[in-house]
Scaffold this motif. Sequence first.
Motif, PDB file in Angstrom:
ATOM      1  N   SER A   1     -15.967  18.685  19.674  1.00 14.91           N
ATOM      2  CA  SER A   1     -16.899  18.942  21.800  1.00 14.91           C
ATOM      3  C   SER A   1     -17.884  20.061  22.307  1.00 14.91           C
ATOM      4  O   SER A   1     -18.278  19.714  22.806  1.00 14.91           O
ATOM      5  N   TYR A   2     -17.185  21.204  21.251  1.00 12.62           N
ATOM      6  CA  TYR A   2     -17.512  22.222  21.588  1.00 12.62           C
ATOM      7  C   TYR A   2     -19.110  22.763  21.368  1.00 12.62           C
ATOM      8  O   TYR A   2     -20.025  22.345  21.943  1.00 12.62           O
ATOM      9  N   ILE A   3     -19.505  22.087  19.972  1.00 12.64           N
ATOM     10  CA  ILE A   3     -20.663  22.162  18.992  1.00 12.64           C
ATOM     11  C   ILE A   3     -21.711  21.491  20.444  1.00 12.64           C
ATOM     12  O   ILE A   3     -22.999  21.105  20.580  1.00 12.64           O
ATOM     13  N   ALA A   4     -21.116  20.257  20.904  1.00  8.48           N
ATOM     14  CA  ALA A   4     -22.233  19.109  21.536  1.00  8.48           C
ATOM     15  C   ALA A   4     -22.337  19.543  22.729  1.00  8.48           C
ATOM     16  O   ALA A   4     -23.556  19.663  22.958  1.00  8.48           O
ATOM     17  N   LEU A   5     -21.232  20.347  23.810  1.00  3.39           N
ATOM     18  CA  LEU A   5     -21.347  20.743  25.038  1.00  3.39           C
ATOM     19  C   LEU A   5     -22.211  22.007  25.071  1.00  3.39           C
ATOM     20  O   LEU A   5     -23.287  22.107  25.675  1.00  3.39           O
ATOM     21  N   HIS A   6     -22.715  22.624  23.952  1.00  2.00           N
ATOM     22  CA  HIS A   6     -23.431  23.948  24.349  1.00  2.00           C
ATOM     23  C   HIS A   6     -24.391  23.127  23.310  1.00  2.00           C
ATOM     24  O   HIS A   6     -25.674  23.775  23.935  1.00  2.00           O
ATOM     25  N   ILE A   7     -24.711  22.197  22.723  1.00  2.00           N
ATOM     26  CA  ILE A   7     -26.322  21.345  21.996  1.00  2.00           C
ATOM     27  C   ILE A   7     -26.730  21.407  23.394  1.00  2.00           C
ATOM     28  O   ILE A   7     -28.148  21.146  23.632  1.00  2.00           O
ATOM     29  N   ALA A   8     -26.440  20.359  24.716  1.00  5.98           N
ATOM     30  CA  ALA A   8     -26.455  20.036  24.973  1.00  5.98           C
ATOM     31  C   ALA A   8     -26.565  20.699  26.586  1.00  5.98           C
ATOM     32  O   ALA A   8     -27.958  20.711  27.252  1.00  5.98           O
ATOM     33  N   LYS A   9     -25.669  21.777  26.589  1.00  6.64           N
ATOM     34  CA  LYS A   9     -26.448  23.183  27.774  1.00  6.64           C
ATOM     35  C   LYS A   9     -27.761  23.765  27.561  1.00  6.64           C
ATOM     36  O   LYS A   9     -28.569  24.059  27.795  1.00  6.64           O
ATOM     37  N   ALA A  10     -27.589  24.150  26.115  1.00  5.90           N
ATOM     38  CA  ALA A  10     -29.077  24.514  25.273  1.00  5.90           C
ATOM     39  C   ALA A  10     -30.026  23.390  25.601  1.00  5.90           C
ATOM     40  O   ALA A  10     -31.341  24.105  25.522  1.00  5.90           O
ATOM     41  N   GLY A  11     -29.615  22.012  26.108  1.00  5.98           N
ATOM     42  CA  GLY A  11     -31.376  21.405  26.409  1.00  5.98           C
ATOM     43  C   GLY A  11     -31.795  20.389  25.505  1.00  5.98           C
ATOM     44  O   GLY A  11     -32.847  19.693  25.451  1.00  5.98           O
ATOM     45  N   ILE A  12     -31.138  20.542  23.986  1.00  8.45           N
ATOM     46  CA  ILE A  12     -31.692  19.987  23.170  1.00  8.45           C
ATOM     47  C   ILE A  12     -31.657  17.991  23.600  1.00  8.45           C
ATOM     48  O   ILE A  12     -29.733  17.870  23.615  1.00  8.45           O
ATOM     49  N   LEU A  13     -32.335  17.363  22.698  1.00  8.12           N
ATOM     50  CA  LEU A  13     -32.170  16.108  23.451  1.00  8.12           C
ATOM     51  C   LEU A  13     -31.698  15.751  22.413  1.00  8.12           C
ATOM     52  O   LEU A  13     -31.855  15.342  21.708  1.00  8.12           O
ATOM     53  N   PHE A  14     -30.339  14.984  22.799  1.00  6.10           N
ATOM     54  CA  PHE A  14     -29.403  13.810  21.672  1.00  6.10           C
ATOM     55  C   PHE A  14     -29.965  12.677  22.023  1.00  6.10           C
ATOM     56  O   PHE A  14     -28.828  13.064  23.444  1.00  6.10           O
ATOM     57  N   LYS A  15     -28.865  12.125  22.200  1.00 10.00           N
ATOM     58  CA  LYS A  15     -28.720  10.737  22.201  1.00 10.00           C
ATOM     59  C   LYS A  15     -27.796  10.245  21.884  1.00 10.00           C
ATOM     60  O   LYS A  15     -27.706  10.314  20.630  1.00 10.00           O
ATOM     61  N   GLY A  16     -26.612   9.730  23.009  1.00 10.53           N
ATOM     62  CA  GLY A  16     -24.875   9.742  22.368  1.00 10.53           C
ATOM     63  C   GLY A  16     -25.111   8.418  21.696  1.00 10.53           C
ATOM     64  O   GLY A  16     -23.764   8.352  20.777  1.00 10.53           O
ATOM     65  N   THR A  17     -25.873   7.979  21.887  1.00  6.11           N
ATOM     66  CA  THR A  17     -26.234   6.211  21.027  1.00  6.11           C
ATOM     67  C   THR A  17     -25.104   6.078  19.534  1.00  6.11           C
ATOM     68  O   THR A  17     -25.036   5.040  19.287  1.00  6.11           O
ATOM     69  N   PRO A  18     -26.384   7.041  18.711  1.00  7.35           N
ATOM     70  CA  PRO A  18     -25.903   6.702  17.018  1.00  7.35           C
ATOM     71  C   PRO A  18     -24.687   6.759  17.286  1.00  7.35           C
ATOM     72  O   PRO A  18     -23.772   6.363  16.129  1.00  7.35           O
ATOM     73  N   PHE A  19     -23.878   7.968  17.174  1.00  8.13           N
ATOM     74  CA  PHE A  19     -23.025   8.359  17.295  1.00  8.13           C
ATOM     75  C   PHE A  19     -21.868   7.654  17.939  1.00  8.13           C
ATOM     76  O   PHE A  19     -20.546   7.272  17.268  1.00  8.13           O
ATOM     77  N   LYS A  20     -21.767   6.737  19.131  1.00  6.22           N
ATOM     78  CA  LYS A  20     -20.692   5.391  19.667  1.00  6.22           C
ATOM     79  C   LYS A  20     -21.489   4.726  18.219  1.00  6.22           C
ATOM     80  O   LYS A  20     -19.750   3.562  18.183  1.00  6.22           O
ATOM     81  N   TRP A  21     -22.059   4.291  18.144  1.00  6.00           N
ATOM     82  CA  TRP A  21     -22.628   2.824  16.748  1.00  6.00           C
ATOM     83  C   TRP A  21     -21.513   4.020  15.684  1.00  6.00           C
ATOM     84  O   TRP A  21     -20.872   2.384  15.167  1.00  6.00           O
ATOM     85  N   ILE A  22     -21.592   5.125  15.141  1.00  5.85           N
ATOM     86  CA  ILE A  22     -21.599   5.071  13.677  1.00  5.85           C
ATOM     87  C   ILE A  22     -19.544   5.147  13.781  1.00  5.85           C
ATOM     88  O   ILE A  22     -18.876   4.432  12.854  1.00  5.85           O
ATOM     89  N   ALA A  23     -18.987   5.742  15.253  1.00  6.99           N
ATOM     90  CA  ALA A  23     -17.819   5.435  15.421  1.00  6.99           C
ATOM     91  C   ALA A  23     -17.312   4.290  15.288  1.00  6.99           C
ATOM     92  O   ALA A  23     -15.992   3.241  15.072  1.00  6.99           O
TER      93      ALA A  23
END
Length: 165
Positions: free
Chosen positions: A128-150
């Motif tokens: 979560s800490y990494i994800a929040l830093h990535i989001a703050k940096a503006g790197i566009l990721f879609k969360g959908t693949p992570f939800k599908w994997i989980a």
Amino acid sequence: MQEIFSGLIVSLDVVALYLLITDVKSRFLLSMWTAILHMIFPVIGFTLGNWMLQIFMQWSNIVSSILLFFIGLQIILSSKNGHRTLPIGLLAITASLDTFSVSISFGMLNLQKYYFILSAGIWTFILSYIALHIAKAGILFKGTPFKWIAGLSLITISVYTLWDQ
């Protein structure tokens, strides 16, 4: 080993959610809160799961497999997350509630409680800490693949558990 992998799986939906949130001021605090809640909710869930195991000894594997299957399916179906601003505590609770229901199933399967709880907390904090830093940096990721994997991982565990019975 299954407990450590399961801890990773329950943290993936948090990554999917937190990758979408760009305006969090206290990323460390949110990550810490979420990790702690990812450890508290499973304690309650394991306790409830063990209690249910004593009551439903014959049906526990079937019930836990069904619970895991539908939790996995719910994670996949909830992959449509909009941008929302919530207080940090409420966001951490919302992101952590699924660990309660998953841990009921794991409690019914008699998995090693403390390995799972520790794994869920550590993985959740780090990811979560990494994800929040990535989001703050503006790197566009879609969360959908992570939800599908989980979701698919939980469904796979449920089918394996039912099959291994």
